[in-house]
Design a protein around this motif. Structure first.
Motif, mmCIF file in Angstrom:
data_model
loop_
_atom_site.group_PDB
_atom_site.id
_atom_site.type_symbol
_atom_site.label_atom_id
_atom_site.label_comp_id
_atom_site.label_asym_id
_atom_site.label_seq_id
_atom_site.Cartn_x
_atom_site.Cartn_y
_atom_site.Cartn_z
ATOM 1 N N SER A 50 4.897 2.384 -2.778
ATOM 2 C CA SER A 50 3.850 1.362 -2.673
ATOM 3 C C SER A 50 4.045 0.266 -3.713
ATOM 4 O O SER A 50 3.801 -0.917 -3.444
ATOM 5 C CB SER A 50 2.463 2.000 -2.821
ATOM 6 O OG SER A 50 2.169 2.832 -1.716
ATOM 7 N N ASN A 54 4.475 -3.687 -2.901
ATOM 8 C CA ASN A 54 3.628 -4.713 -3.517
ATOM 9 C C ASN A 54 4.463 -5.802 -4.195
ATOM 10 O O ASN A 54 4.084 -6.980 -4.195
ATOM 11 C CB ASN A 54 2.679 -4.079 -4.535
ATOM 12 C CG ASN A 54 1.539 -3.338 -3.882
ATOM 13 O OD1 ASN A 54 1.210 -3.561 -2.722
ATOM 14 N ND2 ASN A 54 0.924 -2.426 -4.615
ATOM 15 N N GLN A 95 -2.414 0.156 2.990
ATOM 16 C CA GLN A 95 -2.801 1.541 3.240
ATOM 17 C C GLN A 95 -4.318 1.654 3.400
ATOM 18 O O GLN A 95 -4.807 2.517 4.126
ATOM 19 C CB GLN A 95 -2.314 2.415 2.080
ATOM 20 C CG GLN A 95 -2.363 3.905 2.350
ATOM 21 C CD GLN A 95 -1.620 4.688 1.286
ATOM 22 O OE1 GLN A 95 -1.155 4.139 0.302
ATOM 23 N NE2 GLN A 95 -1.514 5.976 1.485
ATOM 24 N N ASP A 172 2.395 -0.274 4.769
ATOM 25 C CA ASP A 172 2.246 0.896 3.901
ATOM 26 C C ASP A 172 1.496 1.973 4.671
ATOM 27 O O ASP A 172 0.273 1.898 4.821
ATOM 28 C CB ASP A 172 1.493 0.501 2.627
ATOM 29 C CG ASP A 172 1.602 1.551 1.534
ATOM 30 O OD1 ASP A 172 2.193 2.626 1.788
ATOM 31 O OD2 ASP A 172 1.113 1.301 0.417
#
Length: 229
Positions: A50, A54, A95, A172
């Motif tokens: 993650s 990002n 997510q 994600d």
């Protein structure tokens, strides 16, 4: 495929820089994602997937190294320039959705177009209706996001990410809250955008079925690329 939509060279990311608890979570990554490529990012929890997404999505800045998106080196760009670059090229499926709770599904999907153009156009509305139908939300267009289930919100988020036909789609765990049948439908829609519109996709997933159907798998272990076939 031609050229690279994403290029990383020696990319590092640390948190708590300059403090006694400084921790480096990504350790000098080298990686390229070609235009039109469909790639899974896999690895155990806590491996940095993650965080990497990002960084590529320009939501965080690397501590060191080089990151280029669509040929533009991002080091030294202002926050405004990063925002413009992100809006022009990247669709992001988070997510945890990050929908605007008081807005309808339709309004949420139209939001990237409204931000880019300053107004809601008839064309943007038509695209939003079409995408919501294709993710299985026909009849839910005017339902507020905070009145929808987690799975429905995830589908709205996916439609939103596709609304401007981005050159790069970052996702994600896009099917994490969905049943197997709906997950397969969403995967097929991402594949359709990839094949018909040339959108490159980088998808974080723990689902080995979906990872196996991608063109390539990048495995991240303890902040390092363990495999990139």
């Amino acid at each position: 495929m031609s050229g690279a939509i994403v290029s990383l060279r020696g990319l590092r990311k640390s948190y708590g820089v300059g403090t006694p608890v400084e921790t480096e979570v990504l350790h000098g990554l080298d990686f390229e994602l070609a235009e039109g490529e469909f790639c899974a990012l896999i690895g155990p929890s806590g491996s940095g997937k993650s965080t990497l997404l990002n960084l590529i999505g320009l939501l965080e800045r690397p501590t060191a190294g080089e990151l280029a998106i669509a040929g533009s080196e991002t080091r030294g760009l202002s926050e405004q320039a990063l925002t413009v670059l992100r809006g022009r090229h990247i669709g992001f499926v988070f997510q945890f959705h990050h929908l605007l709770p008081a807005f309808s599904a339709l309004e949420n999907v139209m939001m990237p177009s409204i931000i880019e153009r300053g107004i809601a156009t008839a064309q943007a509305e038509a695209v939003a209706f079409d995408l919501l139908h294709r993710v299985g939300l026909k009849g839910h267009e005017h339902k507020k996001a905070n009145q929808m289930s987690g799975g429905q919100q995830q589908r709205v988020a996916i439609a939103r990410a596709l609304s401007l036909s981005p050159r790069l789609i970052l996702a994600d765990e896009p099917t994490g809250n969905l049943d197997t049948h709906t997950a397969d439908d969403i995967f097929a829609l991402l594949r359709e955008f990839n094949r018909e519109r040339g959108s490159a996709c980088l998808i974080v997933t723990h689902d080995p079925r979906l990872a196996a159907r991608c063109d390539r798998r990048i495995e991240l272990v303890d902040g390092r690329i363990a495999r990139g076939d």
